[in-house]
Design a protein around this motif. Structure first.
Motif, PDB file in Angstrom:
ATOM      1  N   GLU A 120       0.832  -1.203   0.000  1.00 41.96           N
ATOM      2  CA  GLU A 120       0.000   0.000   0.000  1.00 41.96           C
ATOM      3  C   GLU A 120       0.873   1.262   0.000  1.00 41.96           C
ATOM      4  O   GLU A 120       0.570   2.237  -0.705  1.00 41.96           O
ATOM      5  N   ASP A 121       1.945   1.252   0.784  1.00 36.15           N
ATOM      6  CA  ASP A 121       2.835   2.411   0.821  1.00 36.15           C
ATOM      7  C   ASP A 121       3.479   2.649  -0.534  1.00 36.15           C
ATOM      8  O   ASP A 121       3.633   3.799  -0.987  1.00 36.15           O
ATOM      9  N   GLN A 122       3.873   1.565  -1.188  1.00 35.73           N
ATOM     10  CA  GLN A 122       4.516   1.698  -2.490  1.00 35.73           C
ATOM     11  C   GLN A 122       3.552   2.251  -3.527  1.00 35.73           C
ATOM     12  O   GLN A 122       3.916   3.071  -4.374  1.00 35.73           O
ATOM     13  N   LEU A 123       2.276   1.808  -3.447  1.00 36.90           N
ATOM     14  CA  LEU A 123       1.271   2.256  -4.419  1.00 36.90           C
ATOM     15  C   LEU A 123       0.625   3.574  -4.026  1.00 36.90           C
ATOM     16  O   LEU A 123      -0.096   4.176  -4.830  1.00 36.90           O
ATOM     17  N   VAL A 155      -1.850   3.978  -1.975  1.00 36.33           N
ATOM     18  CA  VAL A 155      -3.299   3.795  -1.989  1.00 36.33           C
ATOM     19  C   VAL A 155      -3.661   2.750  -0.942  1.00 36.33           C
ATOM     20  O   VAL A 155      -2.889   1.827  -0.668  1.00 36.33           O
ATOM     21  N   ARG A 156      -4.836   2.902  -0.338  1.00 38.33           N
ATOM     22  CA  ARG A 156      -5.311   1.911   0.630  1.00 38.33           C
ATOM     23  C   ARG A 156      -6.062   0.815  -0.132  1.00 38.33           C
ATOM     24  O   ARG A 156      -7.027   1.089  -0.832  1.00 38.33           O
ATOM     25  N   LEU A 157      -5.601  -0.424   0.012  1.00 38.69           N
ATOM     26  CA  LEU A 157      -6.194  -1.552  -0.709  1.00 38.69           C
ATOM     27  C   LEU A 157      -7.273  -2.260   0.097  1.00 38.69           C
ATOM     28  O   LEU A 157      -8.179  -2.869  -0.484  1.00 38.69           O
ATOM     29  N   PHE A 158      -7.179  -2.196   1.431  1.00 39.30           N
ATOM     30  CA  PHE A 158      -8.111  -2.927   2.295  1.00 39.30           C
ATOM     31  C   PHE A 158      -8.773  -1.990   3.301  1.00 39.30           C
ATOM     32  O   PHE A 158      -8.159  -1.043   3.800  1.00 39.30           O
ATOM     33  N   ASN A 159     -10.039  -2.292   3.583  1.00 37.00           N
ATOM     34  CA  ASN A 159     -10.694  -1.780   4.776  1.00 37.00           C
ATOM     35  C   ASN A 159     -10.517  -2.832   5.866  1.00 37.00           C
ATOM     36  O   ASN A 159     -10.885  -3.992   5.678  1.00 37.00           O
ATOM     37  N   ARG A 160      -9.930  -2.443   6.986  1.00 35.73           N
ATOM     38  CA  ARG A 160      -9.572  -3.404   8.022  1.00 35.73           C
ATOM     39  C   ARG A 160     -10.501  -3.264   9.218  1.00 35.73           C
ATOM     40  O   ARG A 160     -10.856  -2.158   9.618  1.00 35.73           O
ATOM     41  N   SER A 161     -10.885  -4.421   9.788  1.00 39.12           N
ATOM     42  CA  SER A 161     -11.582  -4.452  11.067  1.00 39.12           C
ATOM     43  C   SER A 161     -10.860  -5.454  11.953  1.00 39.12           C
ATOM     44  O   SER A 161      -9.866  -6.062  11.548  1.00 39.12           O
ATOM     45  N   THR A 162     -11.350  -5.660  13.173  1.00 33.04           N
ATOM     46  CA  THR A 162     -10.658  -6.561  14.100  1.00 33.04           C
ATOM     47  C   THR A 162     -10.724  -8.003  13.640  1.00 33.04           C
ATOM     48  O   THR A 162      -9.860  -8.807  13.998  1.00 33.04           O
ATOM     49  N   ARG A 163     -11.751  -8.387  12.869  1.00 31.04           N
ATOM     50  CA  ARG A 163     -11.930  -9.799  12.510  1.00 31.04           C
ATOM     51  C   ARG A 163     -11.739 -10.106  11.025  1.00 31.04           C
ATOM     52  O   ARG A 163     -11.416 -11.225  10.665  1.00 31.04           O
ATOM     53  N   LYS A 164     -11.992  -9.128  10.167  1.00 30.34           N
ATOM     54  CA  LYS A 164     -11.898  -9.430   8.741  1.00 30.34           C
ATOM     55  C   LYS A 164     -11.460  -8.193   7.975  1.00 30.34           C
ATOM     56  O   LYS A 164     -11.418  -7.080   8.521  1.00 30.34           O
ATOM     57  N   ILE A 165     -11.132  -8.399   6.733  1.00 28.55           N
ATOM     58  CA  ILE A 165     -10.718  -7.321   5.855  1.00 28.55           C
ATOM     59  C   ILE A 165     -11.581  -7.344   4.608  1.00 28.55           C
ATOM     60  O   ILE A 165     -12.133  -8.386   4.233  1.00 28.55           O
ATOM     61  N   GLY A 166     -11.708  -6.221   3.973  1.00 28.46           N
ATOM     62  CA  GLY A 166     -12.448  -6.133   2.720  1.00 28.46           C
ATOM     63  C   GLY A 166     -11.751  -5.180   1.780  1.00 28.46           C
ATOM     64  O   GLY A 166     -11.082  -4.223   2.208  1.00 28.46           O
ATOM     65  N   THR A 214     -11.067  -2.193  -0.735  1.00 27.02           N
ATOM     66  CA  THR A 214     -11.579  -0.889  -1.133  1.00 27.02           C
ATOM     67  C   THR A 214     -11.896  -0.922  -2.625  1.00 27.02           C
ATOM     68  O   THR A 214     -11.591  -1.906  -3.321  1.00 27.02           O
ATOM     69  N   ASP A 215     -12.505   0.124  -3.152  1.00 30.07           N
ATOM     70  CA  ASP A 215     -12.775   0.178  -4.592  1.00 30.07           C
ATOM     71  C   ASP A 215     -11.477   0.077  -5.393  1.00 30.07           C
ATOM     72  O   ASP A 215     -11.399  -0.635  -6.399  1.00 30.07           O
ATOM     73  N   GLU A 216     -10.444   0.792  -4.911  1.00 28.60           N
ATOM     74  CA  GLU A 216      -9.147   0.720  -5.588  1.00 28.60           C
ATOM     75  C   GLU A 216      -8.540  -0.675  -5.450  1.00 28.60           C
ATOM     76  O   GLU A 216      -7.928  -1.195  -6.394  1.00 28.60           O
ATOM     77  N   GLY A 217      -8.739  -1.292  -4.275  1.00 29.21           N
ATOM     78  CA  GLY A 217      -8.223  -2.638  -4.059  1.00 29.21           C
ATOM     79  C   GLY A 217      -8.888  -3.656  -4.958  1.00 29.21           C
ATOM     80  O   GLY A 217      -8.235  -4.571  -5.486  1.00 29.21           O
ATOM     81  N   ALA A 218     -10.214  -3.514  -5.167  1.00 30.31           N
ATOM     82  CA  ALA A 218     -10.935  -4.444  -6.038  1.00 30.31           C
ATOM     83  C   ALA A 218     -10.453  -4.338  -7.474  1.00 30.31           C
ATOM     84  O   ALA A 218     -10.283  -5.346  -8.170  1.00 30.31           O
ATOM     85  N   GLU A 219     -10.210  -3.106  -7.927  1.00 28.28           N
ATOM     86  CA  GLU A 219      -9.699  -2.919  -9.285  1.00 28.28           C
ATOM     87  C   GLU A 219      -8.287  -3.493  -9.417  1.00 28.28           C
ATOM     88  O   GLU A 219      -7.966  -4.169 -10.408  1.00 28.28           O
ATOM     89  N   PHE A 220      -7.455  -3.260  -8.411  1.00 27.25           N
ATOM     90  CA  PHE A 220      -6.093  -3.777  -8.422  1.00 27.25           C
ATOM     91  C   PHE A 220      -6.093  -5.305  -8.363  1.00 27.25           C
ATOM     92  O   PHE A 220      -5.246  -5.963  -8.995  1.00 27.25           O
ATOM     93  N   PHE A 221      -7.045  -5.892  -7.627  1.00 27.71           N
ATOM     94  CA  PHE A 221      -7.157  -7.344  -7.517  1.00 27.71           C
ATOM     95  C   PHE A 221      -7.362  -7.980  -8.890  1.00 27.71           C
ATOM     96  O   PHE A 221      -6.730  -8.989  -9.224  1.00 27.71           O
ATOM     97  N   ASP A 222      -8.268  -7.408  -9.707  1.00 21.68           N
ATOM     98  CA  ASP A 222      -8.523  -7.965 -11.034  1.00 21.68           C
ATOM     99  C   ASP A 222      -7.253  -7.974 -11.874  1.00 21.68           C
ATOM    100  O   ASP A 222      -6.963  -8.951 -12.576  1.00 21.68           O
TER     101      ASP A 222
END
Length: 307
Positions: free
Chosen positions: A43-46, A48-59, A61-69
């Protein structure tokens, strides 16, 4: 700026699919802390924030979903490049994940596995047999064998052969209850029904002129299991509409007889399905070629059924 370490992309994809740093770490042999640190570096290199983080799971972000593809495509291309290097020696490696319908997979896909693995001993294969239609992208399957209509336009499907069907019963049942001469005669008989989900479908037939007959058959036995249905037929309980690939040996041996020869039941296609990728991984290509060799055009059960 280029990503400095390709393994960061692998970690990112695993984390996105699992939704959990710990699960991604277990898959890759890292601790959750290492996974978190490597993803923070990415994330630091890019910037951009790729994940929304919580205590139990991650999801994602819109940018992360595009980068995932993009990452999935890049890693697939790298896997293809690695496979191409080994083509000369025909030594594929890695895991091939295949899903197929339960009965068809047991009868006709499972016997091909020793052939494939003997040709490619460095290949690992996972075969999932189920009548549930899995999401091969979400559940990370490389290839699926499916029977029937395609609903997901994002996937590539290649027809292997036609899933022809027959109305069958035993000679004992016919001696006792008589032989149907037309589709409408089936209403007088006990129909044994295959039902994978919801209500059983009507039986559809075409005569030689192409006229369609739709018959809402009924009976005292329904099942979602091909083996159970076959046993019910052989027990002289009733008449069933079955795919040739399931009962051709019973037809050959005389344990069952085919009925209504002047009417052709509605048929389906047997397909091999895979993800829409620019470059098809060599391990998938080799598996598809094996299916085409065994099932393409007129498969062996059609020859042996006397057609």
């Amino acid at each position: 700026m280029l990503v400095e370490n390709i393994s960061d992309l692998v970690i990112f994809v695993h984390a996105a699919k699992s939704g959990n740093f710990s699960a991604a770490g277990r898959d890759l042999g890292f601790s959750a802390a290492v996974v978190s640190k490597r993803l923070q570096r990415l994330e630091d290199q890019l910037s951009v924030r790729l994940f929304n983080r919580s205590t139990r799971k991650i999801g994602l972000t819109d940018e992360g979903a595009e980068f995932f593809d993009y990452c999935v495509r890049v890693l697939a291309d790298l896997e293809e490049a690695e496979s191409l290097i080994t083509i000369g020696s025909q030594q594929l490696k890695g895991m091939l994940r295949v899903t197929a319908p339960a009965a068809f997979g047991r009868l006709h896909i499972a016997p091909l596995i020793p052939i494939l693995l003997s040709r490619h001993p460095n290949l690992d294969l996972y075969l999932h047999l189920s009548d549930d239609v899995v999401d091969i992208i979400e559940d990370r399957y490389d290839v699926a064998v499916r029977i029937g209509e395609m609903k997901d336009s994002k996937l590539i499907a290649r027809n292997l052969c036609v899933d022809n069907r027959l109305v069958v019963a035993t000679k004992s049942y016919i001696r006792k209850f008589g032989e149907p001469n037309s589709p409408d005669d089936l209403l007088k008989h006990n129909a044994l029904l295959f039902c994978s989900s919801g209500k059983p479908s009507p039986w559809r037939f075409y005569d030689k002129s192409g006229k369609l007959y739709t018959v809402n058959v009924s009976g005292n036995f329904e099942t979602n299991n091909c083996d159970a249905l076959r046993e019910a037929i052989l027990a002289d309980i009733g008449i069933a509409l079955r795919p040739k690939w399931d009962i051709w040996r019973d037809i050959e041996s005389g344990r069952m007889i085919a009925l209504l020869p002047e009417y052709k039941p509605h048929s389906f296609d047997i397909k091999v399905v895979y993800q829409s990728r620019r470059h098809l991984p060599q391990k998938v290509r080799v598996f598809i070629d094996l299916l085409i060799d065994k099932f393409g055009d007129l498969p062996y059960w059609e020859h042996m059924a006397g057609n």
